[in-house]
Design a protein around this motif. Sequence first.
Motif, PDB file in Angstrom:
ATOM      1  N   LEU A  28      89.725 180.587 113.058  1.00 50.01           N
ATOM      2  CA  LEU A  28      89.063 179.663 112.316  1.00 50.01           C
ATOM      3  C   LEU A  28      89.409 178.118 112.373  1.00 50.01           C
ATOM      4  O   LEU A  28      88.708 177.192 112.321  1.00 50.01           O
ATOM      5  CB  LEU A  28      89.560 179.807 110.649  1.00 50.01           C
ATOM      6  CG  LEU A  28      88.692 181.096 109.911  1.00 50.01           C
ATOM      7  CD1 LEU A  28      89.343 181.590 108.787  1.00 50.01           C
ATOM      8  CD2 LEU A  28      87.262 180.720 109.722  1.00 50.01           C
ATOM      9  N   ALA A  84      87.310 176.995 115.430  1.00 48.17           N
ATOM     10  CA  ALA A  84      86.081 176.619 115.054  1.00 48.17           C
ATOM     11  C   ALA A  84      86.025 175.320 114.284  1.00 48.17           C
ATOM     12  O   ALA A  84      85.030 174.422 114.609  1.00 48.17           O
ATOM     13  CB  ALA A  84      85.370 177.744 114.069  1.00 48.17           C
ATOM     14  N   ILE A  85      86.835 175.131 113.428  1.00 53.09           N
ATOM     15  CA  ILE A  85      86.817 173.574 112.712  1.00 53.09           C
ATOM     16  C   ILE A  85      86.949 172.521 113.852  1.00 53.09           C
ATOM     17  O   ILE A  85      86.468 171.587 113.759  1.00 53.09           O
ATOM     18  CB  ILE A  85      87.806 173.610 111.457  1.00 53.09           C
ATOM     19  CG1 ILE A  85      87.367 174.827 110.573  1.00 53.09           C
ATOM     20  CG2 ILE A  85      88.342 172.366 110.816  1.00 53.09           C
ATOM     21  CD1 ILE A  85      88.340 174.954 109.312  1.00 53.09           C
ATOM     22  N   ILE A 130      83.993 171.880 115.754  1.00 58.40           N
ATOM     23  CA  ILE A 130      83.029 171.326 114.892  1.00 58.40           C
ATOM     24  C   ILE A 130      83.246 169.895 114.937  1.00 58.40           C
ATOM     25  O   ILE A 130      82.347 168.846 115.057  1.00 58.40           O
ATOM     26  CB  ILE A 130      82.965 172.008 113.675  1.00 58.40           C
ATOM     27  CG1 ILE A 130      82.153 173.176 113.630  1.00 58.40           C
ATOM     28  CG2 ILE A 130      82.191 171.040 112.613  1.00 58.40           C
ATOM     29  CD1 ILE A 130      82.196 174.086 112.373  1.00 58.40           C
ATOM     30  N   ALA A 131      84.510 169.540 114.584  1.00 56.32           N
ATOM     31  CA  ALA A 131      85.147 167.974 114.721  1.00 56.32           C
ATOM     32  C   ALA A 131      84.880 167.321 116.006  1.00 56.32           C
ATOM     33  O   ALA A 131      84.233 166.289 115.859  1.00 56.32           O
ATOM     34  CB  ALA A 131      86.259 167.912 114.068  1.00 56.32           C
ATOM     35  N   LYS A 163      82.566 168.209 118.178  1.00 59.47           N
ATOM     36  CA  LYS A 163      81.114 167.867 118.351  1.00 59.47           C
ATOM     37  C   LYS A 163      80.650 166.649 117.453  1.00 59.47           C
ATOM     38  O   LYS A 163      79.505 166.029 117.761  1.00 59.47           O
ATOM     39  CB  LYS A 163      80.456 169.134 117.905  1.00 59.47           C
ATOM     40  CG  LYS A 163      78.946 169.330 118.674  1.00 59.47           C
ATOM     41  CD  LYS A 163      78.239 170.418 118.014  1.00 59.47           C
ATOM     42  CE  LYS A 163      77.751 170.374 116.613  1.00 59.47           C
ATOM     43  NZ  LYS A 163      76.996 171.435 116.124  1.00 59.47           N
ATOM     44  N   LYS A 164      81.241 166.527 116.363  1.00 59.82           N
ATOM     45  CA  LYS A 164      80.716 165.520 115.689  1.00 59.82           C
ATOM     46  C   LYS A 164      81.213 163.938 116.101  1.00 59.82           C
ATOM     47  O   LYS A 164      80.611 162.911 115.794  1.00 59.82           O
ATOM     48  CB  LYS A 164      81.205 165.387 114.078  1.00 59.82           C
ATOM     49  CG  LYS A 164      80.511 166.721 113.500  1.00 59.82           C
ATOM     50  CD  LYS A 164      79.482 166.783 112.908  1.00 59.82           C
ATOM     51  CE  LYS A 164      79.042 167.965 112.246  1.00 59.82           C
ATOM     52  NZ  LYS A 164      77.453 168.272 112.250  1.00 59.82           N
ATOM     53  N   THR A 165      82.369 164.062 116.781  1.00 59.53           N
ATOM     54  CA  THR A 165      82.980 162.487 117.312  1.00 59.53           C
ATOM     55  C   THR A 165      83.030 162.436 118.650  1.00 59.53           C
ATOM     56  O   THR A 165      81.979 162.530 119.253  1.00 59.53           O
ATOM     57  CB  THR A 165      84.391 162.443 116.590  1.00 59.53           C
ATOM     58  OG1 THR A 165      85.146 163.719 117.119  1.00 59.53           O
ATOM     59  CG2 THR A 165      84.433 162.364 115.212  1.00 59.53           C
ATOM     60  N   ALA A 166      84.018 162.507 119.185  1.00 60.17           N
ATOM     61  CA  ALA A 166      84.094 162.041 120.739  1.00 60.17           C
ATOM     62  C   ALA A 166      84.940 163.128 121.516  1.00 60.17           C
ATOM     63  O   ALA A 166      85.869 163.835 120.843  1.00 60.17           O
ATOM     64  CB  ALA A 166      84.884 160.842 120.957  1.00 60.17           C
ATOM     65  N   ARG A 167      84.618 163.500 122.653  1.00 54.96           N
ATOM     66  CA  ARG A 167      85.216 164.475 123.368  1.00 54.96           C
ATOM     67  C   ARG A 167      86.525 164.077 124.239  1.00 54.96           C
ATOM     68  O   ARG A 167      87.422 164.902 124.321  1.00 54.96           O
ATOM     69  CB  ARG A 167      84.223 165.185 124.364  1.00 54.96           C
ATOM     70  CG  ARG A 167      84.783 166.417 125.091  1.00 54.96           C
ATOM     71  CD  ARG A 167      83.726 167.208 125.949  1.00 54.96           C
ATOM     72  NE  ARG A 167      84.452 168.108 126.800  1.00 54.96           N
ATOM     73  CZ  ARG A 167      83.842 168.937 127.554  1.00 54.96           C
ATOM     74  NH1 ARG A 167      82.445 168.925 127.583  1.00 54.96           N
ATOM     75  NH2 ARG A 167      84.404 169.939 128.183  1.00 54.96           N
ATOM     76  N   GLU A 193      87.936 157.678 124.834  1.00 55.89           N
ATOM     77  CA  GLU A 193      86.285 157.298 124.497  1.00 55.89           C
ATOM     78  C   GLU A 193      86.377 156.526 123.092  1.00 55.89           C
ATOM     79  O   GLU A 193      87.105 157.265 122.242  1.00 55.89           O
ATOM     80  CB  GLU A 193      85.411 158.394 124.661  1.00 55.89           C
ATOM     81  CG  GLU A 193      84.051 158.166 124.648  1.00 55.89           C
ATOM     82  CD  GLU A 193      83.414 159.378 124.590  1.00 55.89           C
ATOM     83  OE1 GLU A 193      81.852 159.478 124.340  1.00 55.89           O
ATOM     84  OE2 GLU A 193      83.750 160.460 124.950  1.00 55.89           O
TER      85      GLU A 193
END
Lengths: 152, 81, 87
Positions: B61, B64-65, B68-69, B71-75, B79
């Motif tokens: 879990l 996964a969280i 997701i975070a 994917k929403k911000t920076a890799r 950066e």
Amino acid sequence: MNGSSTIVKVVSLAIILPALTFGLYIIAHGHLTPGGGFQGGAIIASAFALFLVAFDKQASKTLRKNLLSALECLALLGFIGLSFFGLGKSFFFNFLANSGLIFGQAVPFGPNPGFINTAGVIPLMNFLVGLEVSCALTIIVLTMLKAGGDKK
Amino acid sequence: MILHIIALAAIIATAVLAIEFKDLLISTAMLAAMSLVLSLEFYLLQAPDVAITEAAVGACLSTAIFIIAIKKTARYENEAC
Amino acid sequence: MKLAKIAFFLIFTYFLLACALLLRPFGKPIVSDMDEYFILNAQRESASNNVVASIVFDYRGLDTLGEATVLFAAVSSIVLLFRGVSK
């Protein structure tokens, strides 16, 4: 977002259903084997998280936030109400154990093969806590998946 | 005794690797590996309840969280987002 | 200054090694009255084979209630935090 590829979808379908079955087994045998409500609920929530990540569009129609939050509140209220039933002796008293009613069979002392019809209110509390934990962890993943937009 | 030493060394190695990588996706994978070895260590110490909880929450879990975070911000770490 | 750092490192390492060597053996607690009581009476009083489950849901039920309440509060705060940016 065009959705996941075919490999991800097929492998997820092969994992989700055994994980759900394993979580339900852990909850139902919580009074006989290691595990219980919290552990089984976490396993079911991880299966739902895999379902949400792999099937984005279909999963949003199936798992709705209002339904999950209503189920979570009902399970928590049922857990508190079930503990009030033992108030004739004390709070959280196990009033169904050794009584002959549902889940009321007595257990012989020492090692035994394990009977499913024992342990009083413990299986009911396991079921309610498992429902509450799985709904709560699924709501967390669902809310974070819906928030904001993707990075361009 | 040998299994305990191997598991503890693997926990320390994966934790150091998770700090050292600049690619946050690989750091998340290293954290998941650390949780998995930690659940093995709990099982060796005869606590199967804690091992099941650690494997479900820490390795599935929270990964996964984190993904997701990311994917929403920076890799990457340097950066600007 | 460097000598002080090396001395601190050596003393701290000696402290950790002494603590590790002076631990008591695995699985042998000093006080075991409550353990003996639970192991001898849990199968008779709460009719459950799993002693851990009978402690979590019967003897120490208020702990489980607090744990469930903490989880509910966490979910409420996360939904409250993301209420403006949801699609």
